[in-house]
Each structure stands twice: as structure tokens, then as C-alpha cells.
Design a protein around this motif. Structure first.
Motif, PDB file in Angstrom:
ATOM      1  N   ALA A  70       0.823  -1.219   0.000  1.00 14.16           N
ATOM      2  CA  ALA A  70       0.000   0.000   0.000  1.00 14.16           C
ATOM      3  C   ALA A  70       0.855   1.266   0.000  1.00 14.16           C
ATOM      4  O   ALA A  70       0.600   2.189  -0.800  1.00 14.16           O
ATOM      5  CB  ALA A  70      -0.956  -0.021   1.188  1.00 14.16           C
ATOM      6  N   THR A  74       1.076   3.944  -3.099  1.00 12.64           N
ATOM      7  CA  THR A  74       0.753   5.354  -2.849  1.00 12.64           C
ATOM      8  C   THR A  74       1.900   6.260  -3.253  1.00 12.64           C
ATOM      9  O   THR A  74       1.685   7.320  -3.863  1.00 12.64           O
ATOM     10  CB  THR A  74       0.422   5.559  -1.362  1.00 12.64           C
ATOM     11  N   ALA A 101      -1.570   5.266   4.048  1.00  9.80           N
ATOM     12  CA  ALA A 101      -1.467   4.071   3.213  1.00  9.80           C
ATOM     13  C   ALA A 101      -0.931   2.893   4.016  1.00  9.80           C
ATOM     14  O   ALA A 101      -1.390   1.748   3.856  1.00  9.80           O
ATOM     15  CB  ALA A 101      -0.569   4.349   2.008  1.00  9.80           C
ATOM     16  N   VAL A 104      -3.721   1.589   6.056  1.00 10.03           N
ATOM     17  CA  VAL A 104      -4.635   0.796   5.207  1.00 10.03           C
ATOM     18  C   VAL A 104      -4.038  -0.580   4.929  1.00 10.03           C
ATOM     19  O   VAL A 104      -4.755  -1.586   4.899  1.00 10.03           O
ATOM     20  CB  VAL A 104      -4.924   1.554   3.899  1.00 10.03           C
ATOM     21  N   LEU A 107      -4.642  -2.639   7.883  1.00  7.12           N
ATOM     22  CA  LEU A 107      -6.069  -2.961   7.963  1.00  7.12           C
ATOM     23  C   LEU A 107      -6.426  -4.096   7.008  1.00  7.12           C
ATOM     24  O   LEU A 107      -7.106  -5.058   7.404  1.00  7.12           O
ATOM     25  CB  LEU A 107      -6.891  -1.716   7.636  1.00  7.12           C
ATOM     26  N   PHE A 108      -5.975  -4.010   5.758  1.00  5.97           N
ATOM     27  CA  PHE A 108      -6.252  -5.066   4.788  1.00  5.97           C
ATOM     28  C   PHE A 108      -5.612  -6.378   5.221  1.00  5.97           C
ATOM     29  O   PHE A 108      -6.205  -7.458   5.055  1.00  5.97           O
ATOM     30  CB  PHE A 108      -5.749  -4.657   3.407  1.00  5.97           C
ATOM     31  N   ALA A 122      -2.714  -0.530  12.799  1.00  3.92           N
ATOM     32  CA  ALA A 122      -3.535   0.142  11.787  1.00  3.92           C
ATOM     33  C   ALA A 122      -4.205   1.377  12.368  1.00  3.92           C
ATOM     34  O   ALA A 122      -4.204   2.454  11.753  1.00  3.92           O
ATOM     35  CB  ALA A 122      -4.579  -0.830  11.232  1.00  3.92           C
ATOM     36  N   GLY A 126      -2.996   5.088  11.618  1.00  2.97           N
ATOM     37  CA  GLY A 126      -4.048   5.790  10.886  1.00  2.97           C
ATOM     38  C   GLY A 126      -4.494   7.071  11.565  1.00  2.97           C
ATOM     39  O   GLY A 126      -4.679   8.106  10.908  1.00  2.97           O
TER      40      GLY A 126
END
Length: 237
Positions: A70, A74, A101, A104, A107-108, A122, A126
Motif C-alpha cells: 500500500a 501510494t 497508506a 490501510v 487494515l487489509f 492500523a 491511521g
């Protein structure tokens, strides 16, 4: 696995080639050099990281590729934008997107790997990234004099989220304590700074503390109502 990897590389090359071809046809009309497309290399690298988890299902370990993928994707996107439009000054306001990013990516990875503990970095990264992005866009860097309390708040929020997945009363209480301390510190710093010089965005800080206390109180009430009471047999023991 090698067959799927070959398909993945092929798809990435086709995508990069198609985009490069489109830009190559358009950019000469705009009197721009094709060399401005060099960030496509980073974009392709990012795609090689983030696409395998979607193409190869059932292998949770691949979810870890989201974490580096990510930010790389980005970075490539930001560099491509800055290079094509010659807008390198955009980095002054958009660099916190790197942190967002990364958040994220965690998180993914947490969702794909079904690992609730990955939500902790995350949320922490974040929340910090979102606040940095807010300051970069508004120029209100002085609000950090009061909003440093975002650090215990982000940790507390991550504990609260994990406690829901793990059904852990200890993590929930720890999260509430940290959020309460963050709210207390935020209100205290607001009171101190109110007597000093003008602070941009002070109204945001003035509202954040009380709202945080209200949310913590609501969470405590909801937890008390929802959690299951021990059975009579266990209580008797």
C-alpha cells in the motif's frame, strides 16, 4: 503457484504498458516528455505486492503483502501525479498519505489474515496520519501543543476495537482508561493554552475533549448492558 505468478506479472505488465501507451499518445500533444512516466515503475512494484492476495485465495500469509504494498503504490501514485503535472510542491501537503497508506495496509492484512491484533498498528498509525494530514492541509501545526494526547487516544481506541474481537474485558477497561486519560489531558492542555496566545483551530480542540468523554461514557454503558452476566453456577463458585 508459478503459473499464477506468471499471470500476475503479465497482468501488471499489460496494465503498465496500456497506461504508458495512453500517456505516450497524449503527452506529446501537451508538449510533455515521456520520461515523466518513470514513477510507473513504483506503481508496478506496488501492484505486484497488493494483487497476489486477491488472485490467490486461501493463503492468509499473503495478506502481509498489503503492508509494504500500500505505501509503495501510494508513493508511486503521488510521484506520478507530481511528475506529470510538475506539481512537486504537492508533497508539502500530501506526504501524510504515506502513513495513511501504511495504516490501510495493516487494515487489509488484518482482514485478509483474520488477525485482529494487526488492527492495533492500523489504528495508531491511521489516527496519527489523519491528524498529520489535517495539519498539512490547514497549516495548523500549532494544534499539536494540545493534540499530542492523540497518542494515548489512538492506543486506547485500538484496545477497544481488539477487545470486541477477543471479548476481553481487560483490554476494554485498559482502552477506556487510556481514552479517559487522553480526554483529561486534552481538556487540561486546552485550559492552559486558552490563557496564552491565539491557537488556530482552538474550537476543534475545545470540542474534542468533552466529546471524547461522552463517547467513553457511552462505550462503558453499552459494554455494561451487552456483556453477558456470569451464570448462577459460576457465581456460586
Amino acid at each position: 503457484m508459478s503459473k499464477r505468478f506468471s499471470i500476475l506479472v503479465g497482468l501488471v505488465l499489460i496494465l503498465m504498458g496500456s497506461l504508458s501507451l495512453a500517456f505516450s499518445l497524449v503527452m506529446p500533444m501537451l508538449e510533455m516528455s515521456v520520461w515523466r512516466l518513470w514513477p510507473m515503475i513504483l506503481v508496478g512494484m506496488g501492484l505486484l505486492f497488493v494483487l497476489p492476495p486477491f488472485l490467490v485465495r486461501g493463503r492468509r500469509g499473503l495478506g502481509g503483502l498489503f503492508i509494504p504494498g500500500a505505501p509503495i503504490l501510494t508513493t508511486g501514485g503521488l510521484l506520478l501525479f507530481a511528475s506529470i503535472f510538475n506539481a512537486w510542491e504537492a508533497w508539502e501537503q500530501l506526504w501524510p498519505l504515506e502513513m495513511l497508506a501504511l495504516a490501510v495496509g495493516f487494515l487489509f492484512a488484518a482482514v485478509y489474515m483474520r488477525n485482529v491484533w494487526l488492527l492495533i498498528p492500523a489504528i495508531i498509525i491511521g489516527v496519527n496520519g489523519a491528524l498529520l494530514q489535517f495539519c498539512a492541509l490547514t497549516g495548523w501545526w500549532s494544534v499539536w501543543a494540545a493534540l499530542w494526547t492523540i497518542e494515548p487516544l489512538s492506543v486506547g481506541l485500538s484496545f477497544l476495537v481488539v477487545s470486541v474481537g477477543k471479548r476481553s474485558a481487560g483490554l476494554f477497561i485498559a482502552g477506556l482508561i487510556l481514552c479517559g486519560l487522553a480526554g483529561t489531558g486534552l481538556m487540561g492542555m486546552t485550559a492552559i493554552l486558552s490563557a496564552g496566545a491565539f491557537l488556530p483551530g482552538r474550537w476543534v480542540i475545545n470540542l474534542a475533549g468533552p466529546i471524547l468523554f461522552i463517547l467513553v461514557g457511552l462505550l462503558l454503558i453499552v459494554w455494561s448492558v451487552v456483556r453477558r452476566s456470569p451464570s448462577p453456577e459460576l457465581a456460586a463458585e
